[in-house]
Design an enzyme around this catalytic site. Structure first.
Site, mmCIF file in Angstrom:
data_model
loop_
_atom_site.group_PDB
_atom_site.id
_atom_site.type_symbol
_atom_site.label_atom_id
_atom_site.label_comp_id
_atom_site.label_asym_id
_atom_site.label_seq_id
_atom_site.Cartn_x
_atom_site.Cartn_y
_atom_site.Cartn_z
ATOM 1 N N CYS A 1 20.971 -2.034 -12.630
ATOM 2 C CA CYS A 1 21.606 -2.770 -13.710
ATOM 3 C C CYS A 1 21.880 -1.790 -14.836
ATOM 4 C CB CYS A 1 20.652 -3.855 -14.181
ATOM 5 S SG CYS A 1 21.106 -4.554 -15.761
ATOM 6 N N LYS B 1 -13.332 -5.368 14.095
ATOM 7 C CA LYS B 1 -13.293 -4.707 12.792
ATOM 8 C C LYS B 1 -12.867 -5.755 11.764
ATOM 9 C CE LYS B 1 -11.628 -0.614 10.392
ATOM 10 N NZ LYS B 1 -11.233 -1.251 9.135
ATOM 11 N N TYR C 1 2.349 1.887 -3.389
ATOM 12 C CA TYR C 1 1.305 2.358 -4.287
ATOM 13 C C TYR C 1 0.975 3.831 -3.994
ATOM 14 C CZ TYR C 1 -3.316 2.802 -6.369
ATOM 15 O OH TYR C 1 -4.389 3.246 -7.090
ATOM 16 N N ASP C 2 0.853 4.143 -2.701
ATOM 17 C CA ASP C 2 0.559 5.531 -2.327
ATOM 18 C C ASP C 2 1.668 6.467 -2.800
ATOM 19 O OD1 ASP C 2 -1.739 4.775 -1.163
ATOM 20 O OD2 ASP C 2 -0.993 4.816 0.900
ATOM 21 N N LYS D 1 -7.251 0.238 16.056
ATOM 22 C CA LYS D 1 -6.520 -0.779 15.285
ATOM 23 C C LYS D 1 -5.597 -1.605 16.173
ATOM 24 C CE LYS D 1 -7.488 0.229 10.870
ATOM 25 N NZ LYS D 1 -6.463 0.614 9.965
ATOM 26 N N CYS E 1 18.987 -6.277 -20.927
ATOM 27 C CA CYS E 1 18.518 -6.950 -19.719
ATOM 28 C C CYS E 1 17.068 -7.384 -19.903
ATOM 29 C CB CYS E 1 18.634 -6.009 -18.521
ATOM 30 S SG CYS E 1 18.099 -6.783 -17.001
ATOM 31 N N CYS F 1 24.160 -7.702 -12.393
ATOM 32 C CA CYS F 1 22.723 -7.952 -12.456
ATOM 33 C C CYS F 1 22.473 -9.456 -12.579
ATOM 34 C CB CYS F 1 22.139 -7.223 -13.670
ATOM 35 S SG CYS F 1 20.452 -7.708 -14.053
ATOM 36 N N LYS G 1 -18.479 2.133 18.864
ATOM 37 C CA LYS G 1 -19.541 3.040 18.414
ATOM 38 C C LYS G 1 -20.315 3.509 19.631
ATOM 39 C CE LYS G 1 -19.936 0.159 14.313
ATOM 40 N NZ LYS G 1 -20.748 -0.763 13.523
ATOM 41 N N ASP H 1 0.839 -1.199 0.000
ATOM 42 C CA ASP H 1 0.000 0.000 0.000
ATOM 43 C C ASP H 1 0.877 1.253 0.000
ATOM 44 O OD1 ASP H 1 -2.015 -1.764 0.149
ATOM 45 O OD2 ASP H 1 -2.732 -1.204 2.137
HETATM 46 S S1 IVH Z 1 -19.029 0.715 11.003
HETATM 47 C C1 IVH Z 1 -20.249 4.697 9.909
HETATM 48 N N1 IVH Z 1 -18.321 -1.624 11.932
HETATM 49 O O1 IVH Z 1 -14.257 -0.608 8.271
HETATM 50 C C2 IVH Z 1 -19.222 3.674 10.166
HETATM 51 N N2 IVH Z 1 -17.278 -0.825 9.996
HETATM 52 O O2 IVH Z 1 -12.486 1.646 8.115
HETATM 53 C C3 IVH Z 1 -19.222 2.655 9.155
HETATM 54 N N3 IVH Z 1 -15.652 -2.349 9.042
HETATM 55 O O3 IVH Z 1 -15.921 0.999 5.649
HETATM 56 C C4 IVH Z 1 -18.496 1.478 9.499
HETATM 57 N N4 IVH Z 1 -15.871 -3.937 10.524
HETATM 58 O O4 IVH Z 1 -16.111 -1.523 5.765
HETATM 59 C C5 IVH Z 1 -18.133 -0.694 10.988
HETATM 60 N N5 IVH Z 1 -17.797 -3.692 12.828
HETATM 61 C C6 IVH Z 1 -17.620 -2.762 11.901
HETATM 62 C C7 IVH Z 1 -16.705 -2.946 10.865
HETATM 63 C C8 IVH Z 1 -16.558 -1.947 9.924
HETATM 64 C C9 IVH Z 1 -15.258 -3.564 9.424
HETATM 65 C C10 IVH Z 1 -15.131 -1.624 7.875
HETATM 66 C C11 IVH Z 1 -16.190 -0.950 7.032
HETATM 67 C C12 IVH Z 1 -15.760 0.475 6.949
HETATM 68 C C13 IVH Z 1 -14.328 0.391 7.313
HETATM 69 C C14 IVH Z 1 -13.837 1.700 7.884
#
Ligand code: IVH
Length: 715
Positions: A439, A129, A47-48, A327, A445, A421, A303, A44
C-alpha cells in the site's frame, strides 16, 4: 521505510541500526504474544526468519548489537515472577527422524557406537511424542516438593504451585518401594476435549479463543495465579526421570511401569520393539491411532531400552544419542476456500489470506491460512471456490498445500490481486524484484499509521525527547495522536477534548507533561532533510532525504516539483531522476507519495504547524568547501550525524578514516586512534568549537598548533 526489505548485506550502517531496533521490538512483541498471551501471530518459520535476519545484521555490524538484542535471549522470556531452578541433569531435546531411513541410520549409529555384534538386537522403547511442554517434578519422601519448567534445558522456573493444579499429577506417590528422593520428568498438555470446551467457554464470555493446545498448556503453566492454571485443566504424562536416591531399574520400559505403579499417568500405545521392523510398525500404528487420541502428538520417540546402553551412549550436544523423535508428516485436511481476503501489515505489505470453511487439523480448527503473496497464489493456481488441502506442520499458522483441481467449479476465475489497499483505498504497487505488493498510503493507511508514527518520532527523524515508540503507541491507542500533525496540537488540545489531561494520565505528571510539550515545541523548527525523512516515504532514508532537501531547498519548492513530476514526460520528473543517488524506483515512490491527496493534506497540516528550515545548497564559496574532514570521538554540541550533515551542507567531504588527503580531523572527547594517526601525519586537528569557527569562515589554525589550542580552549 525500505530498511526491513533490504538484504542484511546491503544495509547501510544507519539503516542497520534502525533495523536492529525494529527487530528487537518486533521479536520481543512476538515472544510475548507466544509465551504470555499464548496467541502467536507468526508461524514458526516467519518468527525464525526474523531472528535469522537479526543475527545476520549483528554479524555484519557487531558493534551495533543492542543491549536488549534478541540473540541474547532464547525461548521463554525470563519471567521475574518465578524463581529459577537449576536442573540436576540438563533437560535434553531430541534429534529428529523424518522417514524410515533416518530411523535406520539412528539404529546404525547406536550399533556402531556400542560396537554391537550383528546378531545382537537393539531393543527400542517407543512412546508417543506428546506435543506439550516438558516439566520436571521432585518428590521428597513420596511428596511433591518442587516442580519446574524445562526453560533453556539447564535452568527452568519454579512453577510448583501451578503444577499442583494438574488433573492427574500425583501429589503423593502410592505403592511399594517409592524412593526417598525421586525426580520424574514428563510432558504437560491439555486434552483435546478440554481444549474445545475451554475455548467454547471463553467465546461465550467474549474472550478470544486460544490458538492451539500446546500454547494453551505452556501459557497456562506460566500463569502467576495458580487458580488460572487450574482453569485450563492441564494434565501430565511421565516419560522419564532425573535424579533418584536409588537405582530405578535396568530398562526404560520397566521404569515407566514403576512410575505407573506410583501413580503417574503414562501415554498409551508405548511398547518395546525388537529391531527396526517392529519399530516402524509401531510408528505406523501410533500414526493411525492419532486422530482418535484425546491429545496432540507429533511423532514417536524411540529410546534405547537398556539403561546401561543409554549411559554409555550419553549425549552429543543438546540431544541424547540413545533417543530420537520419529516425526509424523504434517497433518492435512481438505476444505473449501470460500474467498481470498487481503490483510495489510504494519508496513503496508498486502498479504492474501485464504478464508476457509472451518476444518479440524491436528486438534485445531483452522479457518484462515496465509497465502504469502500473489506469486504463490499463481504458482499453486489457488482460486476462490476451490477445494484445497491445508496442513498444519509444527507451525502455528496453517498452509494451503495444493488445490484439488478435480473439485474445481466450472465457472472459477483466477485470483486477481487488487490494485488498491483494502484498508485505505490507496494505490497498492509491486516493485520490480519484489514478491509483495504494498500500500502506498503510508501516513493515511490505518493499518500502517502506528508504524509510521513510530518512524516519525524516531531518533533520526523528529527525535522528540520523551516521545519514543512506547509513548507514541500509547497516544495512538488512546486516540490522542492519530496523524503526525496531532503531535503539534497535543498541548493546545490537552484537557479540552475527549482525553483526560496528560498530567493526570498513568505514568505522567505535571513535570513530565511540561517537559514533553517543551520538547515538542523545540522540534517545531526542523530541517527539510529530517522532515522528509520523517515522512517515511518508501525508499527514502536519511541519505535520499538529504539529497532531496539539498536539491529543492525549501519544502514548498520540493512539493511543487514533486507535483509537477507526476506528469510522466515532465522535466520535473527527469530532473528528479537526474539527482545522483536517486533511481526510478525511488523517484516513483516519492512522486506517488506526494501525489496522494490525503498525504497532501497531512503535508499541509504539518507545514502549517512547523517551521521547516531550508537546506542551503553546498556553497562553493564556503570556507570548507572541497575539504575532507574526519570526525572522531564524542562531540558535545551535536550528534555525529548532525555534524556530518552540516559539514556536507557546507560542501565538505566527510571521510571515515584519516589519510594524508585529510584536511581536518575534528576530535571530540575520548578520541582514539584516528587522532593519533592525524598527529602522526601532521593533519590539522580541531576541537569541535574550532571546527565550527573554521566552518564559519574564521582562519584555521596551523597544523602544529591544533592540539594546543584545543586543550587551551577546553581548559
Ligand atoms: S524424552 C532425553 N519422551 O519432546 C530425552 N520426550 O523434542 C528427553 N517429548 O523436550 C525427552 N514426548 O518435551 C521424551 N515420550 C517422550 C516425549 C518427549 C514429548 C518432548 C520433550 C522433549 C521434546 C524433544
Amino acid at each position: 521505510m525500505s530498511d526491513e526489505t533490504t538484504a542484511p548485506e546491503e544495509l547501510s550502517r544507519d539503516a542497520a541500526e534502525r533495523e536492529l531496533e525494529r527487530l528487537a521490538q518486533e521479536i520481543a512483541r512476538h515472544d510475548s504474544l507466544y509465551y504470555v498471551d499464548s496467541a502467536p501471530e507468526l508461524s514458526d518459520a516467519e518468527y525464525d526468519a526474523l531472528r535469522r535476519r537479526n543475527e545476520a545484521i549483528e554479524a555484519r555490524f557487531p558493534d551495533l548489537k543492542r543491549a536488549d538484542s534478541p540473540s541474547e535471549r532464547v525461548g521463554a522470556p525470563p519471567s521475574s515472577s518465578f524463581a529459577k531452578v537449576r536442573h540436576s541433569r540438563p533437560m535434553l531435546s531430541l534429534g529428529n527422524a523424518l522417514n524410515d531411513d533416518d530411523l535406520a541410520e539412528f539404529e546404525g549409529r547406536v550399533r556402531r557406537f556400542l560396537n554391537l555384534g550383528e546378531d545382537e538386537p537393539v531393543v527400542l522403547y517407543g512412546e508417543p511424542k506428546i506435543d506439550g511442554l516438558s516439566a520436571t517434578l521432585h518428590y521428597h519422601g513420596g511428596k511433591l516438593a518442587l516442580g519446574a519448567t524445562r526453560g533453556d534445558g539447564e535452568t527452568g522456573e519454579d512453577v510448583t504451585e501451578n503444577l499442583r493444579t494438574l488433573l492427574d499429577l500425583p501429589h503423593t506417590l502410592t505403592g511399594a518401594d517409592v524412593p526417598e528422593r525421586l525426580e520424574v520428568r514428563g510432558e504437560v498438555y491439555i486434552g483435546l476435549a478440554d481444549f474445545t470446551a475451554l475455548n467454547r467457554e471463553r467465546e461465550a464470555e467474549g474472550e478470544e479463543a486460544f490458538v492451539n493446545p500446546r500454547n494453551t498448556a505452556s501459557g497456562g503453566l506460566r500463569q502467576i495465579d495458580p487458580a488460572l492454571t487450574a482453569k485450563r485443566r492441564l494434565r501430565f504424562f511421565a516419560h522419564g526421570w532425573g535424579e533418584a536416591s536409588e537405582s530405578l531399574g535396568e530398562r526404560q520400559g520397566d521404569i515407566l511401569a514403576r512410575l505407573d505403579a506410583w501413580g503417574f499417568a503414562l501415554a498409551p500405545l508405548a511398547r518395546r520393539c525388537t529391531g527396526l521392523d517392529e519399530a516402524r510398525a509401531l510408528h505406523r500404528e501410533i500414526e493411525a491411532a492419532r486422530p482418535s487420541l484425546d491429545f496432540e502428538i507429533d511423532g514417536v520417540v524411540f529410546k534405547v531400552d537398556r539403561l546401561d546402553w543409554q549411559a554409555r551412549l550419553g549425549a552429543a550436544g543438546r540431544a541424547p544419542r540413545w533417543a530420537i523423535a520419529y516425526k509424523f508428516p504434517a497433518e492435512q485436511a481438505e476444505t473449501l476456500l470460500q474467498r481470498i481476503s487481503i490483510s495489510v501489515g504494519r508496513t503496508g505489505a498486502l498479504t492474501p489470506v485464504a478464508e476457509l470453511e472451518p476444518v479440524h487439523v491436528g486438534g485445531v480448527t483452522v479457518s484462515r491460512a496465509t497465502l504469502h503473496n500473489e506469486d504463490e497464489i499463481a504458482r499453486k493456481d489457488i482460486r476462490a471456490g476451490d477445494t484445497v488441502v491445508v496442513q498444519r506442520a509444527g507451525d502455528v499458522i496453517p498452509q494451503v498445500v495444493r488445490v484439488v483441481t478435480e473439485k474445481r467449479p466450472a465457472d472459477s476465475q483466477p485470483f486477481a490481486v487488487p490494485a488498491v489497499c483494502p484498508e485505505c483505498g490507496s494505490h497498492a504497487v509491486r516493485e520490480e524484484g519484489e514478491a509483495v505488493r504494498r500500500c502506498t498510503g503510508g501516513l493515511i493507511c490505518p493499518a500502517q499509521a502506528l508504524e509510521r508514527l513510530r518512524h516519525f518520532v524516531a531518533r533520526d527523524a523528529f527525535d522528540i525527547e520523551g516521545l519514543g515508540a512506547k509513548q507514541i503507541e500509547a497516544f495512538y491507542m488512546e486516540g490522542r495522536v492519530r496523524s503526525p500533525a496531532d503531535i503539534f496540537d497535543l498541548e493546545a488540545k490537552d484537557g479540552t477534548g475527549a482525553f483526560p489531561k496528560l498530567a493526570e494520565r498513568d505514568g505522567w505528571g505535571e513535570t513530565s507533561a511540561a517537559n514533553l510539550y517543551r520538547a515538542i515545541e523545540a522540534r517545531r523548527r526542523i530541517t527539510l532533510d529530517r522532515f522528509i525523512h520523517a515522512l517515511g516515504i518508501r525508499h527514502v532514508g536519511q541519505t535520499t532525504a538529504r539529497l532531496l532537501a539539498r536539491r529543492y531547498g525549501t519544502v514548498e519548492d520540493w512539493r511543487t516539483a514533486m507535483d509537477a513530476a507526476s506528469e510522466p514526460e515532465s522535466e520535473s520528473l527527469a530532473a528528479l531522476n537526474d539527482i545522483d543517488g536517486i533511481g526510478p524506483v525511488v523517484a516513483d515512490a516519492i512522486v506517488e507519495f506526494v501525489a496522494e491527496p490525503r498525504n497532501g493534506a497531512i503535508l499541509d497540516a504539518l507545514c502549517a504547524r512547523l517551521d521547516i528550515e531550508p537546506v542551503e545548497a553546498p556553497a562553493a564559496d564556503s570556507p570548507v568547501a572541497g575539504k575532507t574532514v574526519v570526525f572522531t570521538g564524542k562531540l558535545q554540541r551535536m550528534t555525529r550525524q548532525e555534524a556530518k550533515a552540516r559539514a556536507e551542507a557546507l560542501g565538505a567531504h566527510v571521510a571515515g578514516s584519516v589519510s594524508k588527503a585529510t584536511d581536518y580531523v575534528v576530535a571530540g572527547e575520548d578520541a582514539g586512534s584516528k587522532l593519533k594517526k592525524a598527529e602522526a601525519l601532521g593533519v590539522t586537528v580541531l576541537s569541535e568549537d574550532e571546527w565550527l569557527a573554521v566552518a564559519a569562515g574564521e582562519t584555521p589554525p596551523a597544523a602544529d598548533d591544533g592540539g594546543d589550542e584545543g586543550s587551551d580552549g577546553g581548559g
